[in-house]
Write an enzyme that holds these catalytic residues in place. Structure first.
Site, PDB file in Angstrom:
ATOM      1  N   GLY A  10       9.650 -13.656 -14.324  1.00 32.49           N
ATOM      2  CA  GLY A  10      11.185 -13.759 -13.911  1.00 32.49           C
ATOM      3  C   GLY A  10      11.945 -12.353 -15.118  1.00 32.49           C
ATOM      4  CG  LEU A  36       6.306 -24.527 -12.871  1.00 31.58           C
ATOM      5  CD1 LEU A  36       7.516 -23.853 -13.729  1.00 31.58           C
ATOM      6  CD2 LEU A  36       4.260 -24.562 -13.426  1.00 31.58           C
ATOM      7  CE1 TYR A  98      14.897 -19.489 -23.028  1.00 32.58           C
ATOM      8  CE2 TYR A  98      13.178 -19.783 -21.894  1.00 32.58           C
ATOM      9  CZ  TYR A  98      13.947 -19.019 -22.146  1.00 32.58           C
ATOM     10  OH  TYR A  98      12.903 -18.157 -23.827  1.00 32.58           O
ATOM     11  CB  THR A 100      21.694 -24.168 -15.364  1.00 31.84           C
ATOM     12  OG1 THR A 100      22.894 -23.387 -14.839  1.00 31.84           O
ATOM     13  CG2 THR A 100      21.402 -24.843 -14.780  1.00 31.84           C
ATOM     14  CE1 TYR A 124      18.665 -23.324 -10.872  1.00 27.07           C
ATOM     15  CE2 TYR A 124      20.712 -23.545 -11.414  1.00 27.07           C
ATOM     16  CZ  TYR A 124      19.120 -23.089 -11.527  1.00 27.07           C
ATOM     17  OH  TYR A 124      18.711 -22.620 -13.025  1.00 27.07           O
ATOM     18  CD1 TRP A 149      27.147 -17.800 -14.933  1.00 31.17           C
ATOM     19  CD2 TRP A 149      28.461 -16.212 -14.086  1.00 31.17           C
ATOM     20  NE1 TRP A 149      28.214 -18.360 -13.872  1.00 31.17           N
ATOM     21  CE2 TRP A 149      29.234 -16.825 -13.782  1.00 31.17           C
ATOM     22  CE3 TRP A 149      29.258 -15.037 -14.740  1.00 31.17           C
ATOM     23  CZ2 TRP A 149      30.547 -17.741 -13.239  1.00 31.17           C
ATOM     24  CZ3 TRP A 149      30.400 -15.122 -13.958  1.00 31.17           C
ATOM     25  CH2 TRP A 149      31.658 -16.000 -13.735  1.00 31.17           C
TER      26      TRP A 149
HETATM   27  N1  NAP Z   1      19.300 -17.073 -13.064  1.00 33.07           N
HETATM   28  C1  NAP Z   1      20.171 -16.908 -13.384  1.00 33.07           C
HETATM   29  O1  NAP Z   1      21.723 -16.921 -13.090  1.00 33.07           O
HETATM   30  C2  NAP Z   1      20.433 -18.268 -14.337  1.00 33.07           C
HETATM   31  C3  NAP Z   1      21.515 -18.684 -14.567  1.00 33.07           C
HETATM   32  C4  NAP Z   1      21.235 -20.101 -15.971  1.00 33.07           C
HETATM   33  C5  NAP Z   1      19.853 -20.593 -15.750  1.00 33.07           C
HETATM   34  N2  NAP Z   1      18.655 -19.757 -15.960  1.00 33.07           N
HETATM   35  C6  NAP Z   1      17.477 -21.009 -15.915  1.00 33.07           C
HETATM   36  O2  NAP Z   1      17.038 -19.791 -17.349  1.00 33.07           O
HETATM   37  C7  NAP Z   1      15.387 -19.552 -16.576  1.00 33.07           C
HETATM   38  C8  NAP Z   1      14.963 -17.976 -16.250  1.00 33.07           C
HETATM   39  O3  NAP Z   1      15.673 -17.869 -14.468  1.00 33.07           O
HETATM   40  P1  NAP Z   1      15.384 -16.454 -14.454  1.00 33.07           P
HETATM   41  O4  NAP Z   1      16.844 -15.683 -13.966  1.00 33.07           O
HETATM   42  O5  NAP Z   1      14.618 -15.303 -15.636  1.00 33.07           O
HETATM   43  O6  NAP Z   1      14.151 -17.092 -13.162  1.00 33.07           O
HETATM   44  P2  NAP Z   1      13.864 -15.740 -12.658  1.00 33.07           P
HETATM   45  O7  NAP Z   1      13.808 -14.315 -12.604  1.00 33.07           O
HETATM   46  O8  NAP Z   1      14.219 -16.623 -10.940  1.00 33.07           O
HETATM   47  O9  NAP Z   1      12.238 -16.357 -12.227  1.00 33.07           O
HETATM   48  C9  NAP Z   1      11.589 -17.704 -12.334  1.00 33.07           C
HETATM   49  C10 NAP Z   1      10.869 -17.317 -11.857  1.00 33.07           C
HETATM   50  O10 NAP Z   1       9.962 -19.020 -11.968  1.00 33.07           O
HETATM   51  C11 NAP Z   1       8.937 -18.433 -11.006  1.00 33.07           C
HETATM   52  N3  NAP Z   1       7.697 -19.263 -10.384  1.00 33.07           N
HETATM   53  C12 NAP Z   1       9.000 -20.262  -9.227  1.00 33.07           C
HETATM   54  N4  NAP Z   1       8.360 -21.232  -8.207  1.00 33.07           N
HETATM   55  C13 NAP Z   1       7.504 -20.950  -9.119  1.00 33.07           C
HETATM   56  C14 NAP Z   1       5.976 -22.076  -9.012  1.00 33.07           C
HETATM   57  N5  NAP Z   1       6.486 -23.403  -7.824  1.00 33.07           N
HETATM   58  N6  NAP Z   1       5.263 -22.159  -9.828  1.00 33.07           N
HETATM   59  C15 NAP Z   1       5.478 -21.285 -10.983  1.00 33.07           C
HETATM   60  N7  NAP Z   1       6.423 -20.373 -11.202  1.00 33.07           N
HETATM   61  C16 NAP Z   1       7.263 -20.432 -10.576  1.00 33.07           C
HETATM   62  C17 NAP Z   1       8.581 -17.100 -11.042  1.00 33.07           C
HETATM   63  O11 NAP Z   1       7.871 -17.414 -10.609  1.00 33.07           O
HETATM   64  P3  NAP Z   1       6.953 -15.242  -9.774  1.00 33.07           P
HETATM   65  O12 NAP Z   1       7.690 -14.683  -9.769  1.00 33.07           O
HETATM   66  O13 NAP Z   1       5.083 -15.640 -10.253  1.00 33.07           O
HETATM   67  O14 NAP Z   1       6.861 -16.211  -8.419  1.00 33.07           O
HETATM   68  C18 NAP Z   1      10.024 -16.200 -11.086  1.00 33.07           C
HETATM   69  O15 NAP Z   1       8.722 -15.364 -11.864  1.00 33.07           O
HETATM   70  C19 NAP Z   1      15.156 -20.961 -15.981  1.00 33.07           C
HETATM   71  O16 NAP Z   1      15.481 -22.083 -16.292  1.00 33.07           O
HETATM   72  C20 NAP Z   1      16.575 -21.004 -15.206  1.00 33.07           C
HETATM   73  O17 NAP Z   1      16.847 -22.387 -14.382  1.00 33.07           O
HETATM   74  C21 NAP Z   1      19.279 -19.292 -14.715  1.00 33.07           C
END
Ligand code: NAP
Length: 296
Positions: A10, A36, A98, A100, A124, A149
């Site tokens: 991710g 997961l 992490y 949100t 979510y 974000w």
């Molecule tokens: N993106 C945002 O804007 C945002 C905002 C606020 C908070 N957050 C939080 O920050 C953290 C990191 O977010 P991010 O943006 O880096 O996320 P991301 O790029 O969407 O990556 C999420 C990762 O979770 C893995 N995943 C999804 N389903 C899974 C499962 N069933 N089992 C194991 N792994 C799984 C995926 O793995 P694979 O690639 O291997 O499938 C993916 O690489 C998260 O907790 C998110 O909720 C994100």
């Protein structure tokens, strides 16, 4: 120190692989190594590896899709972190997780702090809040970091979507009435490294207390403001764009399956006090991201 990074593909997980390199041995897992949705697999993996630190960067992050897949989102975001916490407790590991800005309803008129009551308005957000609560219900050493974000030069995010659309279209309509703070995944990962180091020191001297903190860049903007800055910086860096006009619109003009909070601002005062971390402004971090990693 043995560090287990879950969700290594991710945005944040990818950056963690590099940022945590100086701290010890990293074991990195993606969704094919550890799914997961399977609690037994989580338990077995953690007990087999016996890490000192578990960093969970994996999550179900498809905010709109979560409206039609609430059970799956809940399993990954709400249940799995609690299982990790139980297993971390058994081996006395630290759990970093992490969350949100979407745990809030967005009705507050200023930045949210850690004492503000969450009230998620989409599936979510509900699943992520359940994950926080599941960890907090276990007597484990944890640090939960709520961020907002998130963007980076990989994966699916607003920065890459805008850069693509700005090369394809002359006009773009972007929401201007949701306020928040874009946060570079590398900033989150590097801050996590600093936090793990500080926690190690605190644990050594018996001063460690688990806690939840807000971690975002400094300043605030709207999605429209973010888009305008992306265009400005891309042009400064010599990228040829088709875009001529970026038009501010309201949330009502761009309906999505999931409702979003209008105010996503997070106060990082507590993070700065506890971990001596001063966050750079969002536009400074964006500029660094585009300069260091180049333009796609
Ligand atoms: N993106 C945002 O804007 C945002 C905002 C606020 C908070 N957050 C939080 O920050 C953290 C990191 O977010 P991010 O943006 O880096 O996320 P991301 O790029 O969407 O990556 C999420 C990762 O979770 C893995 N995943 C999804 N389903 C899974 C499962 N069933 N089992 C194991 N792994 C799984 C995926 O793995 P694979 O690639 O291997 O499938 C993916 O690489 C998260 O907790 C998110 O909720 C994100």
């Amino acid at each position: 120190m043995k560090i287990l990074i879950i969700g290594c593909n991710g945005q944040v997980g990818w950056e963690l692989q590099r940022a945590l390199m100086p701290l010890g041995t990293r074991i990195v897992l993606n969704s094919s190594n550890l799914n997961l949705v399977n609690p037994d697999a989580i338990r077995k993996t953690i007990q087999d590896i016996k890490p000192n630190v578990i960093v969970n960067a994996a999550a179900y992050t498809a905010v709109d899709k979560a409206e039609s897949e609430p059970e799956l989102a809940m399993q990954i975001n709400g249940v799995a972190p609690g299982v990790m916490a139980e297993e971390a407790k058994l081996i006395k590991a630290l759990l970093i997780h992490y969350s949100t800005d979407y745990v809030f309803d967005g009705t507050k008129s200023s930045a949210y702090n850690e004492e503000d009551a969450p009230n998620p308005i989409n599936s979510y957000g509900r699943s992520k809040l359940a994950g926080e609560q599941a960890i907090q219900a276990v007597d484990v050493n944890y640090v939960i970091l709520r961020t907002s974000w998130v963007y980076s030069q990989r994966g699916s995010n607003f920065l890459l979507t805008m850069l693509r659309l700005m090369q394809e279209k002359e006009t773009l309509r972007v929401i201007d009435d949701q306020i928040g703070c874009p946060t570079w995944a590398r900033l989150i990962a590097e801050s996590t490294a600093q936090i793990i180091t500080k926690v190690g020191y605190e644990q050594k001297y018996g001063e460690f207390e688990s806690g939840l903190y807000h971690l975002s860049s400094a300043g605030e903007t709207s999605w429209y403001g973010f888009a305008v800055k992306i265009a400005e910086l891309a042009e400064e860096l010599g990228k040829s764009l088709r875009i001529c006009d970026i038009v501010p619109i309201t949330t009502k003009e761009y309906p999505t399956p999931a409702v979003r909070p209008m105010n996503s601002r997070l106060s990082t005062v507590a993070l700065t006090e506890r971990f001596s971390l001063k966050m750079p402004s969002w536009d400074e971090a964006l500029s660094l991201c585009l300069c260091l990693d180049g333009l796609k």
